[in-house]
Design an enzyme around this catalytic site. Structure first.
Site, PDB file in Angstrom:
ATOM      1  CB  CYS A 115      -1.002   0.055   1.074  1.00 38.68           C
ATOM      2  SG  CYS A 115      -2.274  -1.329   1.135  1.00 38.68           S
ATOM      3  CG  HIS A 252      -3.345   3.454   2.307  1.00 38.22           C
ATOM      4  ND1 HIS A 252      -3.749   2.986   0.962  1.00 38.22           N
ATOM      5  CD2 HIS A 252      -3.252   2.347   3.051  1.00 38.22           C
ATOM      6  CE1 HIS A 252      -4.079   1.763   1.123  1.00 38.22           C
ATOM      7  NE2 HIS A 252      -3.898   1.241   2.173  1.00 38.22           N
ATOM      8  CG  ASN A 282      -6.659  -0.886   0.807  1.00 39.59           C
ATOM      9  OD1 ASN A 282      -5.738  -0.350   0.097  1.00 39.59           O
ATOM     10  ND2 ASN A 282      -6.218  -1.339   2.068  1.00 39.59           N
TER      11      ASN A 282
END
Length: 325
Positions: A115, A252, A282
């Protein structure tokens, strides 16, 4: 001697056409819209079509970023692509995108930091420009994570989506990226990982040879919140700034509660935080550049504003960038 900065001159993004809402998931996963929203803030996610790859999304996002920057692909002298879901093992997805764009001849490589991949790639690109080795760099974050989920695992399958974002960095005498901070700790690997691969082997007794995301959600949450607190302080110090000087937090997009915790630590109201987790879920390395492009194209982020980008992902990895847009 004039100091060289790297400055974002264009942004772009790409999302698959197919949208999978929480209500859609209720039809084949033991879950509910309310359960997902309360725990994550997610309402929907985009899912790549059959045959649609990370490279496809990356190419489209890159083309849009180049168009926004007014830069030709032939002018790019470096491509850095953050992803954990490459099209193939090799060559890198960056090389595949390079060829599609017609930017042949420049350096091109992938960065796998889960990520944190885009922010890692941004940090690498910034160093190339500051050193004088590159003048115009294409930085991409892209994923097709839904190819790595098992839809019967309700606690993880609801979290992820597909998408890509890109920026064009250009050498400038005007301030752009003030500081980047990159970290990792492989000791936490089993809390968020995919334990198969070429060297260790694949699992033929499992669906898709065992290629799927395995995550201990509560433990990841605890470490992420604590780690991001420290990262925020480190980044502000590295840029010689105070939190009050920030105009926007672009985090994020993994979990709304983590985002809210980071904003609270900075003393920033949620009105100064870019949130797209409800729409995109996500998207791992695609998360931050997707949110940035949304913020720019919606008119929220304007030239001259200070932005803090941060991410936390499998590895564990964590990274940040503080910049003037």
């Amino acid at each position: 001697m004039t100091q060289i900065y790297s400055r974002i001159v264009g942004t772009g993004s790409a999302l698959p056409e197919r949208v999978l809402t929480n209500a859609d998931l209720e039809k084949f996963v033991d879950t509910s819209d309310e359960w997902i929203r309360e725990r994550t803030g997610i309402r929907q996610r985009h899912v790549a079509a059959e045959g649609e790859t990370t490279g496809d999304l990356s190419t489209l996002a890159a083309q849009r970023a180049l168009e926004a920057a007014g830069v030709k692909a032939s002018e790019i002298d470096l491509i850095v692509l953050g992803t954990t879901t490459p099209d193939i093992i090799f060559p890198s997805t960056a090389c595949l995108v390079q060829h599609r764009l017609g930017a042949n001849g420049c350096a091109a490589f992938d960065v796998n930091a889960a990520c944190s991949g885009f922010v890692y790639a941004l940090g690498v690109a910034d160093k190339f420009i500051r050193s004088g080795q590159s003048k115009k760099v294409l930085v991409i974050g892209a994923e097709t994570l839904t190819r790595m989920v098992r839809w019967e695992e309700r606690e993880t399958c609801v979290l992820f989506g597909d998408g890509a974002g890109a920026v064009v960095l250009e050498a400038s005498s005007e301030p752009g990226i003030y500081a980047t901070c990159l970290h990792a700790d492989g000791g936490y690997k089993e809390l968020l990982w995919n334990p198969v691969g070429v060297s260790v082997g694949f699992k033929d007794d499992e669906p898709n040879h065992g290629v799927h995301i395995r995550m201990s959600g509560r433990e990841v949450f605890k470490v992420a919140v604590k780690t991001l607190d420290a990262l925020v302080e480190e980044t502000l110090k590295a840029a010689n700034m105070e939190a009050a000087q920030l105009d926007w937090l672009i985090p994020h997009q993994a979990n709304l509660r983590i985002i809210e915790a980071t904003a609270k630590r900075l003393g920033m109201p949620m009105e100064q935080v870019i949130v797209t987790v409800d729409k995109h879920a996500n998207t791992s390395a695609g998360s931050v550049p997707l949110a940035l492009d949304f913020a720019v194209r919606s008119g929220k982020v304007r030239r001259g504003q200070n932005l803090l980008l941060e991410a936390f992902g499998g590895g564990f990895t964590w990274a940040s960038a503080l910049l003037r847009y």
